[in-house]
Design a protein around this motif. Structure first.
Motif, mmCIF file in Angstrom:
data_model
loop_
_atom_site.group_PDB
_atom_site.id
_atom_site.type_symbol
_atom_site.label_atom_id
_atom_site.label_comp_id
_atom_site.label_asym_id
_atom_site.label_seq_id
_atom_site.Cartn_x
_atom_site.Cartn_y
_atom_site.Cartn_z
ATOM 1 N N ASP A 96 -0.240 -5.344 -8.334
ATOM 2 C CA ASP A 96 0.002 -5.038 -9.735
ATOM 3 C C ASP A 96 -0.354 -3.578 -9.914
ATOM 4 O O ASP A 96 -1.528 -3.189 -9.859
ATOM 5 C CB ASP A 96 -0.867 -5.920 -10.631
ATOM 6 N N MET A 97 0.644 -2.715 -10.107
ATOM 7 C CA MET A 97 0.423 -1.272 -10.147
ATOM 8 C C MET A 97 0.163 -0.746 -11.562
ATOM 9 O O MET A 97 0.006 0.455 -11.745
ATOM 10 C CB MET A 97 1.631 -0.542 -9.549
ATOM 11 N N LYS A 98 0.110 -1.620 -12.535
ATOM 12 C CA LYS A 98 -0.098 -1.161 -13.903
ATOM 13 C C LYS A 98 -1.417 -0.393 -14.018
ATOM 14 O O LYS A 98 -2.477 -0.879 -13.608
ATOM 15 C CB LYS A 98 -0.106 -2.352 -14.865
ATOM 16 N N GLY A 99 -1.342 0.825 -14.549
ATOM 17 C CA GLY A 99 -2.518 1.657 -14.745
ATOM 18 C C GLY A 99 -3.021 2.330 -13.489
ATOM 19 O O GLY A 99 -4.073 2.993 -13.520
ATOM 20 N N LYS A 100 -2.279 2.216 -12.370
ATOM 21 C CA LYS A 100 -2.744 2.738 -11.086
ATOM 22 C C LYS A 100 -1.839 3.868 -10.594
ATOM 23 O O LYS A 100 -0.687 3.993 -11.013
ATOM 24 C CB LYS A 100 -2.804 1.612 -10.056
ATOM 25 N N ILE A 101 -2.372 4.674 -9.684
ATOM 26 C CA ILE A 101 -1.623 5.788 -9.110
ATOM 27 C C ILE A 101 -1.359 5.507 -7.634
ATOM 28 O O ILE A 101 -2.296 5.228 -6.871
ATOM 29 C CB ILE A 101 -2.384 7.115 -9.277
ATOM 30 N N ALA A 102 -0.100 5.567 -7.251
ATOM 31 C CA ALA A 102 0.300 5.300 -5.866
ATOM 32 C C ALA A 102 0.224 6.570 -5.033
ATOM 33 O O ALA A 102 0.696 7.628 -5.451
ATOM 34 C CB ALA A 102 1.715 4.744 -5.833
ATOM 35 N N ASP B 58 -0.365 5.095 11.361
ATOM 36 C CA ASP B 58 0.104 4.221 12.435
ATOM 37 C C ASP B 58 0.432 2.824 11.901
ATOM 38 O O ASP B 58 1.449 2.223 12.267
ATOM 39 C CB ASP B 58 -0.958 4.123 13.526
ATOM 40 N N ARG B 59 -0.425 2.315 11.034
ATOM 41 C CA ARG B 59 -0.194 0.981 10.484
ATOM 42 C C ARG B 59 1.052 0.960 9.594
ATOM 43 O O ARG B 59 1.854 0.021 9.650
ATOM 44 C CB ARG B 59 -1.418 0.527 9.684
ATOM 45 N N ALA B 60 1.203 1.994 8.775
ATOM 46 C CA ALA B 60 2.332 2.038 7.837
ATOM 47 C C ALA B 60 3.659 2.145 8.553
ATOM 48 O O ALA B 60 4.686 1.669 8.055
ATOM 49 C CB ALA B 60 2.160 3.204 6.871
ATOM 50 N N SER B 61 3.669 2.764 9.711
ATOM 51 C CA SER B 61 4.907 2.921 10.465
ATOM 52 C C SER B 61 5.322 1.629 11.155
ATOM 53 O O SER B 61 6.485 1.462 11.506
ATOM 54 C CB SER B 61 4.747 4.028 11.515
ATOM 55 N N ALA B 62 4.365 0.727 11.338
ATOM 56 C CA ALA B 62 4.652 -0.508 12.064
ATOM 57 C C ALA B 62 4.934 -1.683 11.141
ATOM 58 O O ALA B 62 5.679 -2.608 11.507
ATOM 59 C CB ALA B 62 3.481 -0.852 12.976
ATOM 60 N N SER B 63 4.347 -1.665 9.952
ATOM 61 C CA SER B 63 4.541 -2.794 9.040
ATOM 62 C C SER B 63 4.165 -2.390 7.624
ATOM 63 O O SER B 63 3.605 -1.322 7.394
ATOM 64 C CB SER B 63 3.666 -3.979 9.478
ATOM 65 N N GLU B 64 4.464 -3.283 6.690
ATOM 66 C CA GLU B 64 4.101 -3.026 5.298
ATOM 67 C C GLU B 64 2.589 -2.867 5.184
ATOM 68 O O GLU B 64 1.827 -3.506 5.912
ATOM 69 C CB GLU B 64 4.518 -4.207 4.421
ATOM 70 N N ILE B 65 2.183 -2.016 4.241
ATOM 71 C CA ILE B 65 0.752 -1.839 4.032
ATOM 72 C C ILE B 65 0.511 -1.368 2.611
ATOM 73 O O ILE B 65 1.258 -0.553 2.070
ATOM 74 C CB ILE B 65 0.145 -0.828 5.039
ATOM 75 N N ASN B 66 -0.520 -1.902 1.989
ATOM 76 C CA ASN B 66 -1.032 -1.367 0.733
ATOM 77 C C ASN B 66 -2.497 -1.759 0.617
ATOM 78 O O ASN B 66 -2.885 -2.848 1.025
ATOM 79 C CB ASN B 66 -0.232 -1.848 -0.475
ATOM 80 N N LEU B 67 -3.286 -0.847 0.120
ATOM 81 C CA LEU B 67 -4.700 -1.139 -0.057
ATOM 82 C C LEU B 67 -5.319 -0.158 -1.036
ATOM 83 O O LEU B 67 -4.922 1.012 -1.099
ATOM 84 C CB LEU B 67 -5.442 -1.107 1.281
ATOM 85 N N PRO B 68 -6.295 -0.602 -1.820
ATOM 86 C CA PRO B 68 -6.969 0.299 -2.762
ATOM 87 C C PRO B 68 -7.927 1.228 -2.037
ATOM 88 O O PRO B 68 -8.480 0.876 -0.990
ATOM 89 C CB PRO B 68 -7.715 -0.670 -3.676
#
Length: 555
Positions: A147-153, A271-281
């Motif tokens: 949920d990206m509401k109010g957050k900066i990517a 390295d992780r982002a290039s191999a698969s989906e990733i998101n973390l705070p």
């Protein structure tokens, strides 16, 4: 062009071989040089939209088309009004990401495309979203369960295929549209994010940090919401506020510091982002504040037509953007971004092609199809003029046969090869290959497809609507040793001039190849203007479903 067109086109867009004597006589080099010199002169002040430089450019182009006797599409003049909105973030900004206090332009550059006098964000959570891609067809969603509401990517530039060129991910080596910064801001907005900041890296971006700063500093223009100024404040805010509140770029060095402070080494995340989906705070927040000036205005595309006869409603288009960055009043000394290569050279080339068609018709009679020339505004700001045209075409897009785009001409001399940006997309390329072969040149793809050159100029606006569109010219192999030696010297002189003040006209430019590039476009368009062919996109390309090649084949 803006950040949209890679340095590739300033350093590699080399042109043709002088093997074909006839092709060398089609165009007047002195006239081409004179037009480039005029358009890129200090008098034109860098040709930014909504400036004195625009007025002078419009006068020059309308006078040129008028002297040729070309038709005014709307019956009154050659101008198509393009409603724009300009956003200017103040130089003084307060920016802190976590424990880092950042300097505007040196470490980070931010803007807002909201009609607000003050942008103020306090304690907004920062979230790393990998490449910021949501691509169902690749079973890839970096925003999964967020949920990206109010957050900066915080977003990586390019796409996963850049790190794994041997794979089929997102086109492998060649950048997909998912790798473009424009897409990343669009997707962050769709996800409801408060802001989006791209982590700059020179190699995957295709340009150094200086290009980002020069391009993003000062007023940023866009098409007005719903292509017109809203009638009241409520409607205006509703139209604009779907976009992220702030958007911009951060240097890689500062991003590394930020992630280290969060206990998340950026190299590991890459390295992780290039191999698969990733998101973390990141478990830290951002606070950002700056003044924002918003102005509504109108800029103009310049459009002229050479009517055909029995197929007069069918159009072959030429496009070239007339705009550049303008001036930077913060600079001392020379502060004019003259944009000689980018794109006085392409605009002058389009005028040369128009004159050649006039000459041919006088000698050989009219064409079957119509030829239309569009000098677009706001390309540097996000393909604004071409985007507006495809939304409001003066001639129906389903009656538009093809588009030949001119953006940055060869200045380095003839070559043995011929570059087609994004080669392998449509049958239209066959016309280029055929006429390059007449010059004893071989057609190749660009050397660096990973920087996404196909998505960075006006032809892309038409491709998105299914109109076959090409962007081509130059080569990598000088025709002989003398040309190679001169090219290397000129490249040294022009190094770093992409979107910089040193992109100025120089008398030592070798335009022989540019003349032959113009010949290829001219001859290809001339054939299309006198036949019944409707080129389509090959199977497997992004645009195949919009106008497929017949039969359904791949290149």
């Amino acid at each position: 062009m803006r950040v949209f067109l890679s340095v590739l086109l300033l350093t590699q867009l080399i042109a043709c071989s002088p093997n074909d004597t006839a092709s060398n006589t089609l165009f007047d080099e002195s006239h081409l040089r004179q037009d480039i010199k005029i358009l890129s002169s200090d008098k034109f002040e860098g040709r930014a939209p909504n400036t004195r430089g625009e007025k002078l450019t419009l006068q020059f182009l309308t006078r040129s088309f008028g002297e040729m006797g070309l038709t005014k599409p709307n019956g009154k003049d050659y101008l198509q009004a393009v409603p724009m909105i300009s956003y200017a973030a103040s130089e003084q900004q307060v920016i802190s990401l976590g424990e880092l206090s950042l300097n505007n332009q040196q470490d980070i550059i931010l803007n807002s495309r909201h009609d607000k006098e003050t942008i103020s964000i306090r304690n907004a959570p920062l979230v790393f979203v990998g490449y910021g891609i949501n691509a169902p067809e690749y079973h890839w969603n970096d925003y999964r369960d967020l949920d990206m509401k109010g957050k900066i990517a915080l977003i990586l530039v390019n796409d996963p295929g850049f790190s794994h060129p041997e794979s089929d991910l997102f086109g492998g080596k060649a950048m997909s549209y998912y790798g473009r910064w424009t897409y990343k801001f669009e997707e962050a907005s769709r996800q409801g994010a408060l802001g989006a900041i791209i982590i700059h890296q020179t190699k995957p971006a295709g340009y150094p940090w200086s290009v980002v700063v020069n391009s993003w500093n000062g007023p940023q223009q866009d098409l007005q919401p719903n292509n017109e100024k809203a009638n009241n404040e409520e409607t205006n805010n509703t139209a604009i506020n779907n976009r992220v509140n702030i958007e911009g770029w951060i240097t890689f060095d500062k991003a590394k510091q930020l992630f280290n402070n969060a206990g998340l080494p950026l190299k590991n995340l890459l390295d992780r982002a290039s191999a698969s989906e990733i998101n973390l705070p990141l478990n830290m927040t951002a606070s950002i504040a700056f003044k924002n000036k918003v102005e509504y205005s109108t800029s103009y595309n310049v459009i002229a037509t050479l009517p055909g006869t029995d197929q007069t409603n069918e159009h072959v288009l030429f496009t070239a953007h007339w705009d550049h960055i303008g001036t930077d009043k913060q600079k001392t000394g020379d502060n004019i971004y003259n944009g000689a290569v980018d794109n006085a050279s392409g605009t002058a080339g389009m005028l040369a092609i128009a004159r050649q068609f006039i000459k041919q018709i006088k000698e050989n009679g009219p064409l079957a199809r119509s030829i239309t020339f569009i000098a677009t505004t706001g390309e540097e700001q996000g393909l604004l003029g071409s985007r507006y045209y495809v939304q409001h075409p003066l001639y129906p897009l389903d009656a538009t046969v093809a588009v030949f785009n001119l953006d940055s001409s060869n200045i380095y001399g003839p070559t043995k090869d011929y570059i087609i940006i994004g080669k392998g997309k449509s049958e239209l390329e066959n016309y280029l290959i055929k006429n390059a072969t007449r010059q004893e040149r071989h057609a190749i793809s660009e050397a660096n497809p990973e920087v996404g050159g196909f998505f960075r100029s006006d032809h892309f606006s038409f491709a998105q609507k299914g109109v076959p569109a090409v962007f081509a010219g130059g080569g990598n192999q000088p025709i002989d040793a003398a040309t190679s030696l001169k090219k290397e010297q000129m490249k040294k002189n022009m190094q770093g001039c992409y979107h910089d003040i040193c992109d100025e006209y120089r008398e030592d430019w070798d335009l022989r190849g540019a003349l032959e590039d113009l010949t290829i476009y001219y001859q290809a368009a001339n054939e299309l203007a006198n036949n019944h062919d409707w080129p389509g996109y090959y199977g497997g390309t992004e645009f195949y479903s919009l106008r497929p090649a017949h039969p359904a084949i791949t290149p």
